[in-house]
Design a protein around this motif. Structure first.
Motif, PDB file in Angstrom:
ATOM      1  N   ASP A 197      11.684 -38.369  -1.806  1.00  0.00           N
ATOM      2  CA  ASP A 197      11.978 -37.815  -3.130  1.00  0.00           C
ATOM      3  C   ASP A 197      13.471 -37.994  -3.458  1.00  0.00           C
ATOM      4  OD1 ASP A 197      11.765 -36.572  -5.522  1.00  0.00           O
ATOM      5  OD2 ASP A 197      11.231 -34.604  -4.739  1.00  0.00           O
ATOM      6  N   ALA A 198      13.923 -39.234  -3.325  1.00  0.00           N
ATOM      7  CA  ALA A 198      15.368 -39.524  -3.415  1.00  0.00           C
ATOM      8  C   ALA A 198      15.871 -39.530  -4.859  1.00  0.00           C
ATOM      9  CB  ALA A 198      15.645 -40.876  -2.774  1.00  0.00           C
ATOM     10  N   GLU A 199      17.020 -38.913  -5.054  1.00  0.00           N
ATOM     11  CA  GLU A 199      17.702 -39.011  -6.354  1.00  0.00           C
ATOM     12  C   GLU A 199      18.856 -40.000  -6.271  1.00  0.00           C
ATOM     13  OE1 GLU A 199      18.780 -35.098  -7.562  1.00  0.00           O
ATOM     14  OE2 GLU A 199      16.705 -34.472  -7.876  1.00  0.00           O
ATOM     15  N   HIS A 200      19.285 -40.259  -5.037  1.00  0.00           N
ATOM     16  CA  HIS A 200      20.407 -41.171  -4.812  1.00  0.00           C
ATOM     17  C   HIS A 200      20.156 -41.948  -3.515  1.00  0.00           C
ATOM     18  CE1 HIS A 200      24.531 -42.607  -4.892  1.00  0.00           C
ATOM     19  NE2 HIS A 200      24.637 -42.256  -3.619  1.00  0.00           N
ATOM     20  N   ASP A 201      20.477 -43.236  -3.545  1.00  0.00           N
ATOM     21  CA  ASP A 201      20.316 -44.058  -2.341  1.00  0.00           C
ATOM     22  C   ASP A 201      21.656 -44.131  -1.614  1.00  0.00           C
ATOM     23  OD1 ASP A 201      19.829 -45.925  -0.402  1.00  0.00           O
ATOM     24  OD2 ASP A 201      19.505 -47.614  -1.776  1.00  0.00           O
ATOM     25  N   PRO A 202      21.739 -43.554  -0.425  1.00  0.00           N
ATOM     26  CA  PRO A 202      23.027 -43.580   0.288  1.00  0.00           C
ATOM     27  C   PRO A 202      23.515 -44.988   0.600  1.00  0.00           C
ATOM     28  CG  PRO A 202      21.261 -42.699   1.687  1.00  0.00           C
ATOM     29  CD  PRO A 202      20.696 -42.841   0.314  1.00  0.00           C
ATOM     30  N   ASP A 203      22.611 -45.949   0.668  1.00  0.00           N
ATOM     31  CA  ASP A 203      23.014 -47.336   0.935  1.00  0.00           C
ATOM     32  C   ASP A 203      23.409 -48.074  -0.343  1.00  0.00           C
ATOM     33  OD1 ASP A 203      22.545 -47.412   3.780  1.00  0.00           O
ATOM     34  OD2 ASP A 203      20.405 -47.353   3.326  1.00  0.00           O
TER      35      ASP A 203
ATOM     36  N   PRO B 115      10.322 -40.794  -5.873  1.00  0.00           N
ATOM     37  CA  PRO B 115      10.661 -42.043  -5.175  1.00  0.00           C
ATOM     38  C   PRO B 115      11.013 -41.819  -3.701  1.00  0.00           C
ATOM     39  CG  PRO B 115      12.455 -41.373  -6.626  1.00  0.00           C
ATOM     40  CD  PRO B 115      11.409 -40.331  -6.753  1.00  0.00           C
ATOM     41  N   ASP B 116      10.409 -42.602  -2.845  1.00  0.00           N
ATOM     42  CA  ASP B 116      10.732 -42.578  -1.417  1.00  0.00           C
ATOM     43  C   ASP B 116      11.412 -43.894  -1.054  1.00  0.00           C
ATOM     44  OD1 ASP B 116       9.468 -40.110  -1.222  1.00  0.00           O
ATOM     45  OD2 ASP B 116       7.553 -41.003  -0.593  1.00  0.00           O
ATOM     46  N   ILE B 117      12.381 -43.821  -0.148  1.00  0.00           N
ATOM     47  CA  ILE B 117      13.087 -45.028   0.300  1.00  0.00           C
ATOM     48  C   ILE B 117      12.801 -45.252   1.785  1.00  0.00           C
ATOM     49  CG2 ILE B 117      15.330 -46.167   0.563  1.00  0.00           C
ATOM     50  CD1 ILE B 117      16.390 -44.392  -1.704  1.00  0.00           C
ATOM     51  N   TYR B 118      12.438 -46.477   2.106  1.00  0.00           N
ATOM     52  CA  TYR B 118      12.196 -46.881   3.492  1.00  0.00           C
ATOM     53  C   TYR B 118      13.272 -47.893   3.867  1.00  0.00           C
ATOM     54  CZ  TYR B 118       7.506 -44.893   2.876  1.00  0.00           C
ATOM     55  OH  TYR B 118       6.450 -44.053   2.637  1.00  0.00           O
TER      56      TYR B 118
ATOM     57  N   ALA C 265      12.988 -53.010 -10.434  1.00  0.00           N
ATOM     58  CA  ALA C 265      14.340 -53.534 -10.217  1.00  0.00           C
ATOM     59  C   ALA C 265      14.361 -54.347  -8.924  1.00  0.00           C
ATOM     60  CB  ALA C 265      15.322 -52.377 -10.126  1.00  0.00           C
ATOM     61  N   GLY C 266      14.989 -55.520  -8.997  1.00  0.00           N
ATOM     62  CA  GLY C 266      15.127 -56.342  -7.800  1.00  0.00           C
ATOM     63  C   GLY C 266      13.895 -57.156  -7.458  1.00  0.00           C
ATOM     64  N   GLY C 267      12.850 -57.059  -8.280  1.00  0.00           N
ATOM     65  CA  GLY C 267      11.654 -57.866  -8.046  1.00  0.00           C
ATOM     66  C   GLY C 267      11.849 -59.289  -8.539  1.00  0.00           C
ATOM     67  N   LYS C 268      10.812 -60.095  -8.368  1.00  0.00           N
ATOM     68  CA  LYS C 268      10.953 -61.509  -8.731  1.00  0.00           C
ATOM     69  C   LYS C 268      11.119 -61.710 -10.238  1.00  0.00           C
ATOM     70  CE  LYS C 268       8.778 -62.055  -4.525  1.00  0.00           C
ATOM     71  NZ  LYS C 268       9.124 -60.793  -3.896  1.00  0.00           N
ATOM     72  N   LEU C 269      10.396 -60.913 -11.006  1.00  0.00           N
ATOM     73  CA  LEU C 269      10.499 -61.022 -12.466  1.00  0.00           C
ATOM     74  C   LEU C 269      11.883 -60.577 -12.940  1.00  0.00           C
ATOM     75  CD1 LEU C 269       8.701 -61.891 -14.778  1.00  0.00           C
ATOM     76  CD2 LEU C 269       7.783 -59.571 -14.892  1.00  0.00           C
ATOM     77  N   ASP C 270      12.383 -59.532 -12.335  1.00  0.00           N
ATOM     78  CA  ASP C 270      13.725 -59.041 -12.654  1.00  0.00           C
ATOM     79  C   ASP C 270      14.765 -60.116 -12.329  1.00  0.00           C
ATOM     80  OD1 ASP C 270      15.684 -57.196 -13.416  1.00  0.00           O
ATOM     81  OD2 ASP C 270      15.877 -56.376 -11.403  1.00  0.00           O
ATOM     82  N   ASN C 271      14.608 -60.740 -11.170  1.00  0.00           N
ATOM     83  CA  ASN C 271      15.553 -61.799 -10.794  1.00  0.00           C
ATOM     84  C   ASN C 271      15.480 -62.987 -11.746  1.00  0.00           C
ATOM     85  OD1 ASN C 271      16.583 -60.423  -8.625  1.00  0.00           O
ATOM     86  ND2 ASN C 271      15.198 -61.346  -7.147  1.00  0.00           N
ATOM     87  N   LEU C 272      14.253 -63.311 -12.175  1.00  0.00           N
ATOM     88  CA  LEU C 272      14.102 -64.424 -13.117  1.00  0.00           C
ATOM     89  C   LEU C 272      14.829 -64.121 -14.432  1.00  0.00           C
ATOM     90  CD1 LEU C 272      12.540 -67.182 -13.573  1.00  0.00           C
ATOM     91  CD2 LEU C 272      10.905 -65.798 -14.853  1.00  0.00           C
TER      92      LEU C 272
ATOM     93  N   VAL D 222      21.512 -49.573  -2.479  1.00  0.00           N
ATOM     94  CA  VAL D 222      20.659 -50.712  -2.857  1.00  0.00           C
ATOM     95  C   VAL D 222      19.958 -50.413  -4.176  1.00  0.00           C
ATOM     96  CG1 VAL D 222      18.648 -52.093  -2.184  1.00  0.00           C
ATOM     97  CG2 VAL D 222      20.312 -51.383  -0.455  1.00  0.00           C
ATOM     98  N   TRP D 223      19.462 -49.191  -4.311  1.00  0.00           N
ATOM     99  CA  TRP D 223      18.762 -48.772  -5.521  1.00  0.00           C
ATOM    100  C   TRP D 223      19.675 -47.836  -6.297  1.00  0.00           C
ATOM    101  CZ3 TRP D 223      14.598 -51.757  -5.463  1.00  0.00           C
ATOM    102  CH2 TRP D 223      14.085 -52.149  -4.237  1.00  0.00           C
ATOM    103  N   SER D 224      19.828 -48.107  -7.581  1.00  0.00           N
ATOM    104  CA  SER D 224      20.700 -47.258  -8.395  1.00  0.00           C
ATOM    105  C   SER D 224      19.988 -45.937  -8.708  1.00  0.00           C
ATOM    106  CB  SER D 224      21.056 -47.976  -9.704  1.00  0.00           C
ATOM    107  OG  SER D 224      19.920 -48.068 -10.533  1.00  0.00           O
ATOM    108  N   ASP D 225      20.750 -44.962  -9.141  1.00  0.00           N
ATOM    109  CA  ASP D 225      20.149 -43.683  -9.538  1.00  0.00           C
ATOM    110  C   ASP D 225      19.154 -43.910 -10.681  1.00  0.00           C
ATOM    111  OD1 ASP D 225      21.838 -42.669  -7.663  1.00  0.00           O
ATOM    112  OD2 ASP D 225      23.114 -41.534  -9.051  1.00  0.00           O
ATOM    113  N   ARG D 226      19.493 -44.857 -11.543  1.00  0.00           N
ATOM    114  CA  ARG D 226      18.596 -45.167 -12.664  1.00  0.00           C
ATOM    115  C   ARG D 226      17.284 -45.768 -12.161  1.00  0.00           C
ATOM    116  NH1 ARG D 226      18.055 -49.562 -16.237  1.00  0.00           N
ATOM    117  NH2 ARG D 226      17.245 -48.937 -18.266  1.00  0.00           N
ATOM    118  N   ASP D 227      17.384 -46.671 -11.184  1.00  0.00           N
ATOM    119  CA  ASP D 227      16.157 -47.246 -10.597  1.00  0.00           C
ATOM    120  C   ASP D 227      15.253 -46.139 -10.076  1.00  0.00           C
ATOM    121  OD1 ASP D 227      17.214 -49.783 -11.011  1.00  0.00           O
ATOM    122  OD2 ASP D 227      17.937 -49.998  -8.939  1.00  0.00           O
TER     123      ASP D 227
END
Lengths: 149, 222
Positions: free
Chosen positions: A38-44, A62-65, B161-168, A46-51
């Motif tokens: 249930d992430a609101e922010h990705d510590p790494d 949202p879960d991050i693996y 975000a970050g998928g293939k369509l997004d990258n295209l 990679v995924w923005s808060d908006r994502d």
């Protein structure tokens, strides 16, 4: 024979440098684990808060693996969310190379089972996945590892 | 003389092993094709698919399966029905009953598919991917104008975000750009092109495609 031995040694070296990976026959396995529920922010980053917010609005919490290995040329991070999966449950992941003193670089975006395992080749040029194709049948996926703009 | 000829003929005719294996391979291939032939627009209509989406849904189903299709187990996961919803979480997200009930109820599969497609469309909109609609994409000598159905079909490659369509999209519709192919080497552009021009109004609430099914055309005339 020498080439095969070299590959084995390279793999063993990678394994020794990593606390989160398992040596596979043809490379190093990156096994995704749930690291942010249930992430609101990705510590790494990679995924923005908006994502993450978009995933929440469209699919739910949202879960991050993630999985990572550290090598001589930097850290390889594989990150995936539960917010971009097709009907077969293959979800977009991002392979990122983090080199000391440089901005992280996106290097591949494989689709793979949520929390699944991908294998990075010993020369870091391919990442391989075990996927389910759209006809429901097994698909051995292979992606080039190269900078993605 | 004649009897000699007849008795020898079968021995001479024996096929070699390569032919036997080739024919066996063809037979298996044909059986696999039959097993995953996909549902027609008419059968989908009969299962409750809205008329405006029947042709597109049939196009998708051709790559996936029939109402009663069950995939082989892959790491314990099986996929079910005309759209091959897999029980790794996707099936559970769109269907709360048993797998057997899902298989035996085409209407449930149609409802699940519509729900899935609406989610994908919402994701595509939120991620700005629908801005590609109306632009032309060319791949391996074939060009098409991107439509709503192109986007939905290409979402098989991920529409987040970050998928293939997004990258295209980020690569200015360069089909050779990195991060725009799936694990089999198929370009997302091929799906944008093969999925172009269908009416998907039941998902998007508007139509930029062409109605081909008789029922849909009839509905338009009314």
């Amino acid at each position: 024979m020498n080439r095969r031995l070299g590959k084995i040694l390279a793999g063993a070296l990678l394994l020794a440098m990593s606390g989160h990976s398992v040596l596979a026959l043809d490379g190093v396995a990156l096994s995704l684990k749930l690291t942010a529920k249930d992430a609101e922010h990705d510590p790494d980053g990679v995924w923005s808060d908006r994502d993450l917010d978009n995933i929440r609005q469209t699919f739910g919490p949202p879960d991050i693996y993630t999985a990572r290995i550290t090598t001589s040329n930097g850290t390889w991070l594989l990150s995936q969310t539960n917010g971009d999966c097709n009907m077969q449950g293959m979800c977009t992941a991002q392979l990122v190379l983090i080199e000391p003193g440089k901005a992280p670089k996106l290097m591949a975006n494989p689709q793979m089972p949520l929390g699944g395992t991908a294998v990075l080749s010993p020369d870091f040029k391919k990442i391989k996945t075990s996927e389910i194709g759209e006809n429901g049948r097994p698909l051995a996926g292979s992606y080039d590892v190269e900078p993605v703009k | 003389m004649n009897s000699m000829t007849l008795s020898c003929a079968p021995a001479r005719w024996r096929p070699n092993r390569a032919d036997v294996f080739a024919n066996l391979g063809l037979a298996v291939g044909m059986m696999a094709t039959l097993a995953f032939a996909g549902e027609s627009a008419v059968s989908l209509l009969n299962a409750g698919m809205p008329a405006d989406c029947a042709e597109y849904a049939s196009n998708v189903s051709q790559s996936e399966g029939n109402f009663d299709s069950i995939s082989p187990a892959v790491n314990g996961t099986r996929c079910y029905g005309a759209f091959q919803f897999c029980d790794s979480g996707t099936l559970q997200r769109y269907w709360s009953g048993s797998r057997a009930d899902f298989l035996s109820r085409p209407s449930a599969q149609v409802t699940a598919w519509q729900s899935y497609e609406r989610s994908e469309w919402a994701a595509a909109q939120k991620n700005g991917l629908t801005s590609m609609i109306g632009q032309q994409v060319c791949y391996q000598g074939t060009c098409a104008t991107i439509t709503q159905s192109s986007i939905l079909k290409a979402c098989q490659f991920g529409c987040g975000a970050g998928g293939k369509l997004d990258n295209l999209a980020k690569a200015g519709l360069d089909c050779n750009a990195a991060g725009t192919r799936d694990g089999a080497g198929t370009s997302v552009c091929s799906y944008l092109i093969s999925g172009a021009g269908y009416n998907v109004g039941c998902i998007t609430n508007s139509n930029d495609g062409i109605d081909c099914s008789p029922v849909a055309a009839d509905k338009v005339s009314q």
